[in-house]
Design a protein around this motif. Structure first.
Motif, PDB file in Angstrom:
ATOM      1  N   ARG A 293      -3.686  19.026 -79.150  1.00  0.00           N
ATOM      2  CA  ARG A 293      -4.417  20.082 -79.873  1.00  0.00           C
ATOM      3  C   ARG A 293      -4.137  20.007 -81.293  1.00  0.00           C
ATOM      4  NH1 ARG A 293      -5.619  24.844 -77.070  1.00  0.00           N
ATOM      5  NH2 ARG A 293      -6.204  25.667 -79.045  1.00  0.00           N
ATOM      6  N   LYS A 294      -5.079  19.376 -81.905  1.00  0.00           N
ATOM      7  CA  LYS A 294      -4.946  19.502 -83.466  1.00  0.00           C
ATOM      8  C   LYS A 294      -4.951  20.639 -83.989  1.00  0.00           C
ATOM      9  CE  LYS A 294      -4.450  14.608 -83.548  1.00  0.00           C
ATOM     10  NZ  LYS A 294      -3.067  14.138 -83.671  1.00  0.00           N
ATOM     11  N   ASP A 295      -5.787  21.541 -83.379  1.00  0.00           N
ATOM     12  CA  ASP A 295      -5.869  22.922 -84.021  1.00  0.00           C
ATOM     13  C   ASP A 295      -4.647  23.719 -83.964  1.00  0.00           C
ATOM     14  OD1 ASP A 295      -6.651  22.824 -81.298  1.00  0.00           O
ATOM     15  OD2 ASP A 295      -7.116  24.964 -81.419  1.00  0.00           O
ATOM     16  N   LEU A 296      -3.668  23.249 -83.218  1.00  0.00           N
ATOM     17  CA  LEU A 296      -2.332  24.102 -83.147  1.00  0.00           C
ATOM     18  C   LEU A 296      -1.381  23.444 -84.002  1.00  0.00           C
ATOM     19  CD1 LEU A 296      -2.171  24.666 -79.422  1.00  0.00           C
ATOM     20  CD2 LEU A 296      -3.081  26.203 -81.196  1.00  0.00           C
ATOM     21  N   ALA A 297      -1.534  22.169 -84.640  1.00  0.00           N
ATOM     22  CA  ALA A 297      -0.386  21.248 -85.319  1.00  0.00           C
ATOM     23  C   ALA A 297      -0.178  21.992 -86.590  1.00  0.00           C
ATOM     24  CB  ALA A 297      -1.070  20.080 -85.554  1.00  0.00           C
TER      25      ALA A 297
ATOM     26  N   LEU B 149       5.721  11.871 -69.623  1.00  0.00           N
ATOM     27  CA  LEU B 149       6.313  12.879 -70.580  1.00  0.00           C
ATOM     28  C   LEU B 149       5.808  14.165 -70.470  1.00  0.00           C
ATOM     29  CD1 LEU B 149       8.804  12.777 -72.616  1.00  0.00           C
ATOM     30  CD2 LEU B 149       7.188  12.539 -74.272  1.00  0.00           C
ATOM     31  N   VAL B 150       6.461  15.262 -69.794  1.00  0.00           N
ATOM     32  CA  VAL B 150       5.855  16.518 -69.476  1.00  0.00           C
ATOM     33  C   VAL B 150       6.576  17.659 -70.059  1.00  0.00           C
ATOM     34  CG1 VAL B 150       5.230  17.954 -67.611  1.00  0.00           C
ATOM     35  CG2 VAL B 150       5.425  15.452 -67.225  1.00  0.00           C
ATOM     36  N   ALA B 151       5.797  18.724 -70.488  1.00  0.00           N
ATOM     37  CA  ALA B 151       6.328  19.843 -71.192  1.00  0.00           C
ATOM     38  C   ALA B 151       5.932  20.977 -70.438  1.00  0.00           C
ATOM     39  CB  ALA B 151       5.779  19.797 -72.564  1.00  0.00           C
ATOM     40  N   THR B 152       6.883  21.996 -70.370  1.00  0.00           N
ATOM     41  CA  THR B 152       6.447  23.349 -70.141  1.00  0.00           C
ATOM     42  C   THR B 152       6.867  24.324 -71.175  1.00  0.00           C
ATOM     43  OG1 THR B 152       8.707  23.605 -68.940  1.00  0.00           O
ATOM     44  CG2 THR B 152       6.786  22.744 -67.598  1.00  0.00           C
ATOM     45  N   VAL B 153       6.006  25.367 -71.348  1.00  0.00           N
ATOM     46  CA  VAL B 153       6.293  26.375 -72.307  1.00  0.00           C
ATOM     47  C   VAL B 153       6.244  27.810 -71.807  1.00  0.00           C
ATOM     48  CG1 VAL B 153       5.582  27.071 -74.504  1.00  0.00           C
ATOM     49  CG2 VAL B 153       5.368  24.705 -74.226  1.00  0.00           C
ATOM     50  N   LYS B 154       7.003  28.540 -72.069  1.00  0.00           N
ATOM     51  CA  LYS B 154       6.982  30.017 -71.643  1.00  0.00           C
ATOM     52  C   LYS B 154       5.794  30.627 -72.094  1.00  0.00           C
ATOM     53  CE  LYS B 154      10.686  30.361 -69.016  1.00  0.00           C
ATOM     54  NZ  LYS B 154      11.965  31.434 -69.582  1.00  0.00           N
ATOM     55  N   GLU B 155       5.164  31.787 -71.402  1.00  0.00           N
ATOM     56  CA  GLU B 155       3.994  32.751 -71.866  1.00  0.00           C
ATOM     57  C   GLU B 155       4.454  33.764 -73.027  1.00  0.00           C
ATOM     58  OE1 GLU B 155       0.744  32.744 -70.927  1.00  0.00           O
ATOM     59  OE2 GLU B 155       1.008  31.249 -69.478  1.00  0.00           O
TER      60      GLU B 155
ATOM     61  N   ARG C  49       9.813  36.332 -80.773  1.00  0.00           N
ATOM     62  CA  ARG C  49       9.535  35.494 -79.536  1.00  0.00           C
ATOM     63  C   ARG C  49       8.427  34.508 -79.457  1.00  0.00           C
ATOM     64  NH1 ARG C  49       7.626  35.608 -74.351  1.00  0.00           N
ATOM     65  NH2 ARG C  49       8.817  34.296 -72.662  1.00  0.00           N
ATOM     66  N   SER C  50       7.303  35.224 -79.831  1.00  0.00           N
ATOM     67  CA  SER C  50       6.047  34.719 -79.829  1.00  0.00           C
ATOM     68  C   SER C  50       5.628  33.665 -81.088  1.00  0.00           C
ATOM     69  CB  SER C  50       4.724  35.768 -79.927  1.00  0.00           C
ATOM     70  OG  SER C  50       4.828  36.681 -78.652  1.00  0.00           O
ATOM     71  N   TYR C  51       6.022  34.095 -82.194  1.00  0.00           N
ATOM     72  CA  TYR C  51       6.032  33.167 -83.001  1.00  0.00           C
ATOM     73  C   TYR C  51       6.904  31.868 -82.740  1.00  0.00           C
ATOM     74  CZ  TYR C  51       4.018  36.075 -86.712  1.00  0.00           C
ATOM     75  OH  TYR C  51       3.101  37.097 -87.482  1.00  0.00           O
ATOM     76  N   ALA C  52       7.939  32.078 -82.166  1.00  0.00           N
ATOM     77  CA  ALA C  52       8.766  30.566 -81.879  1.00  0.00           C
ATOM     78  C   ALA C  52       7.941  29.983 -80.770  1.00  0.00           C
ATOM     79  CB  ALA C  52      10.063  31.067 -81.215  1.00  0.00           C
ATOM     80  N   ILE C  53       7.225  30.415 -80.013  1.00  0.00           N
ATOM     81  CA  ILE C  53       6.610  29.876 -79.113  1.00  0.00           C
ATOM     82  C   ILE C  53       5.368  29.083 -79.509  1.00  0.00           C
ATOM     83  CG2 ILE C  53       4.945  30.181 -77.089  1.00  0.00           C
ATOM     84  CD1 ILE C  53       6.935  32.365 -75.829  1.00  0.00           C
ATOM     85  N   ASP C  54       4.731  29.788 -80.637  1.00  0.00           N
ATOM     86  CA  ASP C  54       3.770  29.072 -81.227  1.00  0.00           C
ATOM     87  C   ASP C  54       4.191  27.756 -82.177  1.00  0.00           C
ATOM     88  OD1 ASP C  54       1.552  30.911 -80.530  1.00  0.00           O
ATOM     89  OD2 ASP C  54       1.753  32.126 -82.365  1.00  0.00           O
TER      90      ASP C  54
ATOM     91  N   ILE D 209       6.654  25.900 -81.164  1.00  0.00           N
ATOM     92  CA  ILE D 209       6.934  25.021 -80.112  1.00  0.00           C
ATOM     93  C   ILE D 209       5.492  24.273 -79.769  1.00  0.00           C
ATOM     94  CG2 ILE D 209       7.890  24.409 -77.599  1.00  0.00           C
ATOM     95  CD1 ILE D 209       9.708  26.868 -77.894  1.00  0.00           C
ATOM     96  N   MET D 210       4.459  24.981 -79.602  1.00  0.00           N
ATOM     97  CA  MET D 210       3.153  24.558 -79.255  1.00  0.00           C
ATOM     98  C   MET D 210       2.716  23.575 -80.178  1.00  0.00           C
ATOM     99  SD  MET D 210       2.251  25.352 -75.977  1.00  0.00           S
ATOM    100  CE  MET D 210       0.387  25.024 -76.203  1.00  0.00           C
ATOM    101  N   SER D 211       3.071  24.259 -81.400  1.00  0.00           N
ATOM    102  CA  SER D 211       2.528  23.100 -82.636  1.00  0.00           C
ATOM    103  C   SER D 211       3.226  21.901 -82.597  1.00  0.00           C
ATOM    104  CB  SER D 211       2.718  23.992 -83.744  1.00  0.00           C
ATOM    105  OG  SER D 211       2.264  23.193 -85.021  1.00  0.00           O
ATOM    106  N   LEU D 212       4.649  21.905 -82.282  1.00  0.00           N
ATOM    107  CA  LEU D 212       5.375  20.589 -82.360  1.00  0.00           C
ATOM    108  C   LEU D 212       4.800  19.774 -81.319  1.00  0.00           C
ATOM    109  CD1 LEU D 212       8.031  19.155 -83.424  1.00  0.00           C
ATOM    110  CD2 LEU D 212       9.152  20.136 -81.302  1.00  0.00           C
ATOM    111  N   LEU D 213       4.536  20.113 -80.090  1.00  0.00           N
ATOM    112  CA  LEU D 213       4.204  19.378 -78.895  1.00  0.00           C
ATOM    113  C   LEU D 213       2.807  18.635 -79.222  1.00  0.00           C
ATOM    114  CD1 LEU D 213       4.658  21.923 -75.882  1.00  0.00           C
ATOM    115  CD2 LEU D 213       6.454  20.018 -76.629  1.00  0.00           C
ATOM    116  N   THR D 214       2.211  18.927 -80.046  1.00  0.00           N
ATOM    117  CA  THR D 214       1.002  18.168 -80.329  1.00  0.00           C
ATOM    118  C   THR D 214       1.179  16.967 -81.106  1.00  0.00           C
ATOM    119  OG1 THR D 214       0.546  19.127 -82.737  1.00  0.00           O
ATOM    120  CG2 THR D 214      -0.357  20.524 -80.757  1.00  0.00           C
ATOM    121  N   SER D 215       2.427  16.797 -81.800  1.00  0.00           N
ATOM    122  CA  SER D 215       2.661  15.675 -82.312  1.00  0.00           C
ATOM    123  C   SER D 215       3.378  14.661 -81.680  1.00  0.00           C
ATOM    124  CB  SER D 215       3.460  15.889 -83.804  1.00  0.00           C
ATOM    125  OG  SER D 215       4.889  16.557 -83.351  1.00  0.00           O
ATOM    126  N   VAL D 216       4.193  14.728 -80.501  1.00  0.00           N
ATOM    127  CA  VAL D 216       5.089  14.247 -79.553  1.00  0.00           C
ATOM    128  C   VAL D 216       4.337  12.933 -78.952  1.00  0.00           C
ATOM    129  CG1 VAL D 216       6.400  13.985 -77.403  1.00  0.00           C
ATOM    130  CG2 VAL D 216       6.437  16.158 -78.839  1.00  0.00           C
TER     131      VAL D 216
END
Length: 238
Positions: A126-130, A203-209, A222-227, A229-236
């Motif tokens: 998801r490049k839009d989340l990076a 390689l699998v990720a799970t993220v909390k809601e 907490r929500s900012y932290a999850i955002d 993490i999601m941004s980081l996952l786009t580059s893995v």
């Protein structure tokens, strides 16, 4: 004797040329996410995905074209492949597309796991989340991956590295907000994100809601932290 030998060779030839059975598809992962059975149609070992699902998961906008399957990407690029009998299926007012052909034309990840009867069409991307902020490449081992780590880190998040896994811990409460793991036993599951597939390894990720919030309400730390993490996952990358 010659006739018997000829007959045996002919039988061997016919057996050797028998067409292989069509592959079985029990699961489809599209853009890193496991699809519901209602999202696609399986026919002759191929998966035809609902165009609305393609829009949702890949952010591809269908373009009207009588001769080609055409999509516009978020970068305004037009993707086209010719329409053939094994490219498109219609069911009522819905159109289903063989995205395996589309992704192969774009050199995206396409693989079939015979043991799991799993068809993988693209990983989570998801490049839009990076991150748009300053980042640096970081290489990790166990699992062996690279990612774009933000210069100032992810606010409120501590990275905990384990054997074959990485956890993202929320410092304020100790809650694990997300994980990255190699070949988890419960893969594939609906709430997982596939970050990489290589040589039969996943390689699998799970993220909390995130917490639900009212309109105009400021997101929690907490929500900012999850955002983050999601941004980081786009580059893995594996």
């Amino acid at each position: 004797m010659k006739k018997g030998l000829f007959a045996a060779l002919l039988l061997l030839f016919l057996v050797g040329c028998t067409a292989p059975a069509s592959r079985t598809i029990d699961h489809v992962i599209f853009c890193g996410q496991l699809l519901d059975a209602s999202d696609y149609i399986e026919k002759d070992g191929k998966a035809f995905i609902d165009e609305e699902v393609v829009m949702e998961k890949a952010c591809y906008l269908p373009v009207k074209d009588d001769k080609n399957v055409s999509f516009k990407t978020i970068s305004e690029k037009i993707i086209q492949i010719p329409i053939r009998k094994d490219t498109v299926l219609r069911q009522g007012d819905k159109r289903y597309v063989n995205m395996e052909e589309v992704f192969e034309s774009q050199k995206k990840t396409v693989c079939y796991d015979e043991e799991k009867h799993l068809l993988v069409l693209g990983t989570f991307d998801r490049k839009d989340l990076a991150y748009s902020d300053i980042t640096q490449k970081e290489t990790l081992t166990g699992p062996a991956i690279t990612w774009d780590w933000p210069e100032d880190g992810i606010e409120g998040v501590e990275v905990v590295k384990g054997k074959g896994s990485i956890a993202f811990k929320f410092k304020a409460t100790g809650e694990i907000l997300g994980t990255i793991e190699e070949n988890p036993k419960d893969f594939p599951k609906k709430d997982q994100l596939l970050l990489g597939a290589k040589d039969g390894n996943y390689l699998v990720a799970t993220v909390k809601e995130k917490e639900p919030r009212q309109q105009g309400e400021v997101p929690s730390r907490r929500s900012y932290a999850i955002d983050g993490i999601m941004s980081l996952l786009t580059s893995v990358k594996m």
